[in-house]
Design a protein around this motif. Structure first.
Motif, short mmCIF file in Angstrom:
data_model
loop_
_atom_site.label_atom_id
_atom_site.label_comp_id
_atom_site.label_asym_id
_atom_site.label_seq_id
_atom_site.Cartn_x
_atom_site.Cartn_y
_atom_site.Cartn_z
N THR A 36 0.86 -1.19 0.00
CA THR A 36 0.00 0.00 0.00
C THR A 36 0.89 1.23 0.00
OG1 THR A 36 -1.75 -1.14 1.22
CG2 THR A 36 -1.77 1.28 1.24
N ILE A 37 0.66 2.12 -0.97
CA ILE A 37 1.51 3.29 -1.13
C ILE A 37 0.67 4.55 -0.96
CG2 ILE A 37 2.99 4.58 -2.75
CD1 ILE A 37 3.76 1.90 -3.99
N GLY A 38 1.12 5.43 -0.11
CA GLY A 38 0.43 6.69 0.11
C GLY A 38 0.83 7.72 -0.94
N ILE A 39 -0.16 8.39 -1.53
CA ILE A 39 0.11 9.42 -2.53
C ILE A 39 -0.83 10.61 -2.27
CG2 ILE A 39 0.89 7.79 -4.30
CD1 ILE A 39 -1.85 8.12 -5.66
N ALA A 40 -0.48 11.76 -2.84
CA ALA A 40 -1.32 12.95 -2.71
C ALA A 40 -2.65 12.73 -3.44
CB ALA A 40 -0.59 14.16 -3.29
N ASN A 41 -3.67 13.48 -3.02
CA ASN A 41 -5.01 13.23 -3.57
C ASN A 41 -5.46 14.24 -4.63
OD1 ASN A 41 -5.44 15.50 -2.01
ND2 ASN A 41 -6.96 14.56 -0.65
N ASP A 42 -4.61 15.19 -5.01
CA ASP A 42 -5.01 16.11 -6.07
C ASP A 42 -4.51 15.59 -7.42
OD1 ASP A 42 -2.37 17.88 -6.91
OD2 ASP A 42 -2.31 17.22 -4.82
N PRO A 43 -5.23 15.85 -8.51
CA PRO A 43 -4.92 15.24 -9.81
C PRO A 43 -3.47 15.45 -10.28
CG PRO A 43 -7.08 16.25 -9.91
CD PRO A 43 -6.50 16.63 -8.58
N PHE A 67 -3.38 2.09 -3.42
CA PHE A 67 -2.98 3.48 -3.15
C PHE A 67 -3.92 4.10 -2.13
CE2 PHE A 67 -1.42 2.42 -7.36
CZ PHE A 67 -0.10 2.87 -7.31
N GLU A 68 -3.31 4.68 -1.11
CA GLU A 68 -4.08 5.43 -0.12
C GLU A 68 -3.77 6.91 -0.31
OE1 GLU A 68 -4.77 5.69 4.74
OE2 GLU A 68 -4.01 3.85 3.79
N GLN A 69 -4.82 7.71 -0.45
CA GLN A 69 -4.64 9.11 -0.79
C GLN A 69 -4.89 10.02 0.41
OE1 GLN A 69 -6.42 10.24 -4.71
NE2 GLN A 69 -7.14 8.12 -4.73
N ALA A 70 -4.17 11.14 0.42
CA ALA A 70 -4.34 12.16 1.47
C ALA A 70 -3.88 13.49 0.89
CB ALA A 70 -3.55 11.80 2.72
N GLY A 71 -4.28 14.58 1.54
CA GLY A 71 -3.76 15.88 1.15
C GLY A 71 -2.26 15.89 1.26
N ILE A 119 4.87 8.54 -0.94
CA ILE A 119 5.60 9.46 -1.82
C ILE A 119 5.47 10.87 -1.27
CG2 ILE A 119 5.72 10.43 -4.14
CD1 ILE A 119 4.79 7.72 -5.21
N LEU A 120 6.62 11.47 -0.91
CA LEU A 120 6.65 12.75 -0.22
C LEU A 120 7.51 13.75 -0.97
CD1 LEU A 120 7.32 11.50 3.43
CD2 LEU A 120 5.12 12.23 2.50
N ASN A 121 7.14 15.04 -0.84
CA ASN A 121 8.08 16.06 -1.28
C ASN A 121 9.12 16.26 -0.17
OD1 ASN A 121 7.24 18.01 0.64
ND2 ASN A 121 5.78 18.92 -0.76
N PRO A 122 10.25 16.89 -0.48
CA PRO A 122 11.35 16.94 0.49
C PRO A 122 11.04 17.74 1.75
CG PRO A 122 11.87 18.22 -1.47
CD PRO A 122 10.65 17.43 -1.79
N THR A 123 10.17 18.74 1.65
CA THR A 123 9.84 19.52 2.84
C THR A 123 9.11 18.66 3.85
OG1 THR A 123 9.75 21.61 1.63
CG2 THR A 123 8.54 21.50 3.71
N HIS A 124 8.10 17.92 3.39
CA HIS A 124 7.33 17.08 4.30
C HIS A 124 8.14 15.86 4.75
CE1 HIS A 124 3.79 19.11 2.11
NE2 HIS A 124 4.08 19.76 3.22
N ALA A 125 9.02 15.36 3.87
CA ALA A 125 9.92 14.29 4.31
C ALA A 125 10.85 14.81 5.40
CB ALA A 125 10.72 13.78 3.11
#
Length: 288
Positions: free
Chosen positions: A151-158, A198-202, A217-223
């Motif tokens: 299960t992979i977490g990804i952002a929820n906007d298109p 895939f699990e989605q979140a803001g 999957i994270l951007n570097p700021t949130h990582a």
């Protein structure tokens, strides 16, 4: 009679001379005053008035880049007001409503998505840096160890769903169907490529999934908020041909203005480059 006439003529001449002197002195005084006023105006015009730019940003390093530009532009009598906002939609709404002059919070696909949804006229001005997205997994230290049914977490906007899928596809972790759309969606993932769910979140909430899913999957700021960096901790990161550079954005009506172009120049200075390259773990790569 002649004596009195002579006295009157002398008096008249004296009065006329005195008046003439007063007029000359008055005219000279007026000319002196006017000259002084003109010199003051010219001095004021040459100094110029302070011009102000309101620029929205969400978080570091976006705010840091604008702060560096602010210091440089202060030398040119341009005051930059950094407006920090709480999410990634607010900067676009404020810009579209002409409450600010520019924003620095997004990549171009996210901006285009906002334009399409809101019939807005935001436009890119200058790409500044690549925020190096990566796949992070708490329980696995290699791709080989990542299970097929992960299960992979990804952002929820298109736009960031598209970005996440492109990251996985670039490293042969999934295969994508052919599509005429500019953006991939989850429906475009081929059924026979792994069995990921895939699990989605803001995007700002994704780091919270790190403890609960197999990968995220994270951007570097949130990582960075959970002490992870792309270079040291990500299983994979984006390739260098990514189209997702964080970009200075304005409106179509002001993007070509001198002030916005001066802002763009200040945001691509050597000071900004050095700051971006100094960030830990390859978190931001200059795009200029």
């Amino acid at each position: 009679m002649k004596k009195w006439l002579l006295i009157m003529m002398v008096t008249l001449v004296t009065v006329l001379v005195a008046c003439g002197g007063s007029d000359d002195n008055g005219e000279n005084a007026d000319e002196s005053t006017n000259d002084s006023s003109e010199e003051t105006n010219e001095s004021s015009n040459s100094e110029g008035e302070t011009q102000t730019l309101r620029v929205a940003a969400v978080e570091s390093p976006m705010t840091d880049v604008v702060e560096i530009a602010k210091e440089n532009l202060a030398e040119e009598n341009i005051e930059v007001e950094v407006v920090e906002m709480g999410d990634y939609i607010q900067p676009n709404e404020a810009l579209a409503n002409e409450e600010i002059d520019a924003n620095f919070s997004q990549h171009v696909p996210f901006m285009k998505q906002y334009n399409n949804n809101q019939d807005a006229n935001l436009t890119e001005v200058q790409p500044i840096y690549f925020a190096n997205f990566g796949l992070y997994a708490k329980e696995y230290d290699s791709l080989e160890a990542l299970p097929d049914d992960a299960t992979i977490g990804i952002a929820n906007d298109p736009s960031n769903i598209d970005r996440s899928l492109r990251l996985l596809a670039a490293h042969d972790l999934i295969e994508m169907k052919d599509t005429d759309s500019e953006q991939y969606g989850l429906e475009d993932v081929k059924e026979d490529s792994h069995n990921y769910s895939f699990e989605q979140a803001g995007i700002a909430a994704l780091a919270r999934l790190y403890e609960d899913v197999d990968g995220v999957i994270l951007n570097p700021t949130h990582a960075g908020n959970i002490d992870l960096t792309p270079a040291d901790d990500a299983l994979v990161t984006e390739t260098e041909d990514s189209k997702f550079a964080i970009t200075l954005v304005a409106r179509e009506d002001n993007a070509d203005s001198e002030l916005i172009q001066q802002l763009a120049e200040a945001m691509t200075s050597e000071e900004v480059r050095e700051f971006l390259e100094s960030r830990e773990g390859g978190a931001s790569v200059p795009a200029f």
